[in-house]
Structure formats: C-alpha cells, structure tokens
Design a protein around this motif. Structure first.
Motif, short mmCIF file in Angstrom:
data_model
loop_
_atom_site.label_atom_id
_atom_site.label_comp_id
_atom_site.label_asym_id
_atom_site.label_seq_id
_atom_site.Cartn_x
_atom_site.Cartn_y
_atom_site.Cartn_z
N GLN A 194 25.51 34.36 -26.98
CA GLN A 194 25.40 32.90 -27.13
C GLN A 194 24.18 32.57 -27.99
OE1 GLN A 194 27.80 30.77 -25.58
NE2 GLN A 194 26.94 29.41 -27.13
N SER A 195 23.10 33.32 -27.81
CA SER A 195 21.88 33.11 -28.59
C SER A 195 22.10 33.46 -30.06
CB SER A 195 20.73 33.94 -28.02
OG SER A 195 20.45 33.52 -26.70
N SER B 276 14.04 23.19 -25.82
CA SER B 276 15.13 22.44 -25.21
C SER B 276 16.48 22.79 -25.84
CB SER B 276 14.87 20.93 -25.26
OG SER B 276 14.83 20.47 -26.58
N GLU B 277 16.51 23.07 -27.13
CA GLU B 277 17.76 23.48 -27.78
C GLU B 277 18.21 24.85 -27.29
OE1 GLU B 277 17.58 21.20 -32.07
OE2 GLU B 277 16.24 22.92 -31.76
N LYS C 268 17.49 26.12 -24.29
CA LYS C 268 17.97 25.90 -22.92
C LYS C 268 19.35 25.28 -22.90
CE LYS C 268 13.47 25.56 -20.67
NZ LYS C 268 12.52 24.67 -19.98
N GLU C 269 19.58 24.33 -23.79
CA GLU C 269 20.90 23.69 -23.86
C GLU C 269 21.98 24.69 -24.27
OE1 GLU C 269 23.15 20.26 -26.46
OE2 GLU C 269 21.00 20.06 -26.13
N ALA C 270 21.66 25.55 -25.24
CA ALA C 270 22.63 26.54 -25.71
C ALA C 270 22.99 27.54 -24.61
CB ALA C 270 22.09 27.28 -26.92
N ALA D 262 22.78 26.95 -21.28
CA ALA D 262 23.03 26.27 -20.01
C ALA D 262 24.34 26.68 -19.34
CB ALA D 262 23.00 24.76 -20.21
N ARG D 263 25.36 27.01 -20.11
CA ARG D 263 26.66 27.37 -19.52
C ARG D 263 26.76 28.86 -19.17
NH1 ARG D 263 31.09 26.63 -22.81
NH2 ARG D 263 32.34 26.96 -20.96
N HIS E 181 15.81 33.16 -16.49
CA HIS E 181 15.99 32.18 -17.56
C HIS E 181 14.74 31.96 -18.41
CE1 HIS E 181 19.49 31.21 -15.06
NE2 HIS E 181 20.04 30.88 -16.20
#
Length: 156
Positions: A110-111, A124-125, A127-129, A131-132, A140
């Motif tokens: 995902q990263s 924050s971007e 963490k948002e990426a 999050a799922r 984390h």
C-alpha cells in the motif's frame, strides 16, 4: 484458460483452478508459490493480501485471477531482493516496523502505491493511506516512520 500476464517483471502463465479463483490463491500456489501476499480475512478488509496491479494496490483475495490477463502484477518479492531491497523494505527493517510481520506485506505494498503517486507524503497522508490495513501488533507508528524514511530516501 491459460492466463498470460507479467509477474514481478517477468512473463508468466498460469491456469486458474476455477473460473472464480482469487488472484491470491493463484500467486501462493504452484507454479508461483509466493509468500508475500498473505491470506488474512478473505474479504478485502485487512490488506494482508495486497499486491500491485499495473502499479495500483489491489486486495488479491477478492480480485479474480482471470482479470490479470495482460496486466502487470507485483508482489512483495518483486519490489526488491534481500541483496538489494526496495527503499520501503529497507526502511521497514531499519525502523523495526514489522513486529509479527503478518501485515507487513500489505503495509509495504500500500505504501509503494502511495509513494508512486506522492513522493513526499505528509504524516497524515501516510496514515490515511495505511488506514484500511489492519495491524494487530500496534506497530503503526514505526510503519509511518518507515514510509517517511523511504520517501526521503527515494527523493534523494
């Protein structure tokens, strides 16, 4: 039906066991026997099975194998090698970001998708990426630090 696609940068062929076989099973079984994508929930909710298809993160447990015809699939094994790891793999190791390691595949893949679209993501971007993607160990903060480290390394 024989599928023809690119797997980790090389031409690949395989015949799914069933018409609706998920890509995850095709990748983990013979002839590929890859261990990067993992079975987690089987419902595309946890992210352990994440692979890149044409550069975008996809949950392989719910993606039909037959849909990869003509596409490029990258698994964790295709990002880098032990001798020459991808910056994300190196950063996850350096930050100690994989406690039990079960979610690492999904977090890294995902990263990789995130960094292909945004070379300098904010915290924050990141963490948002992520999050799922589920992690039961609570790593984390180290994973976010690893993605930031990899982004800095990739930016030069």
């Amino acid at each position: 039906m024989t599928l023809r696609f690119t797997l980790n940068g090389r031409p690949a062929e395989a015949e799914p066991a069933a018409p609706d076989q998920p890509l995850l099973y095709l990748l983990r079984e013979e002839p590929f026997a890859l261990n990067g994508p993992r079975f987690g929930c089987g419902l595309a909710q946890c992210g352990a099975c994440t692979v890149l298809i044409d550069g975008r993160a996809v949950r392989s447990c719910s993606y039909p194998a037959e849909a990869v015809e003509g596409q490029s699939v990258t698994t964790l094994e295709g990002l880098g090698t032990k001798e020459s790891p991808h910056p994300l793999q190196a950063a996850f190791n350096a930050e100690g970001a994989g406690q039990c390691g079960y979610c690492s595949n999904g977090m890294i893949m995902q990263s990789a998708d995130l960094l292909s679209q945004n070379r300098r993501p904010s915290e924050s971007e990141i963490k948002e990426a992520l999050a799922r993607n589920l992690c039961r160990c609570g790593g984390h903060n180290r994973m976010v630090a690893a993605v930031a480290r990899a982004a800095a390394a990739m930016a030069g």
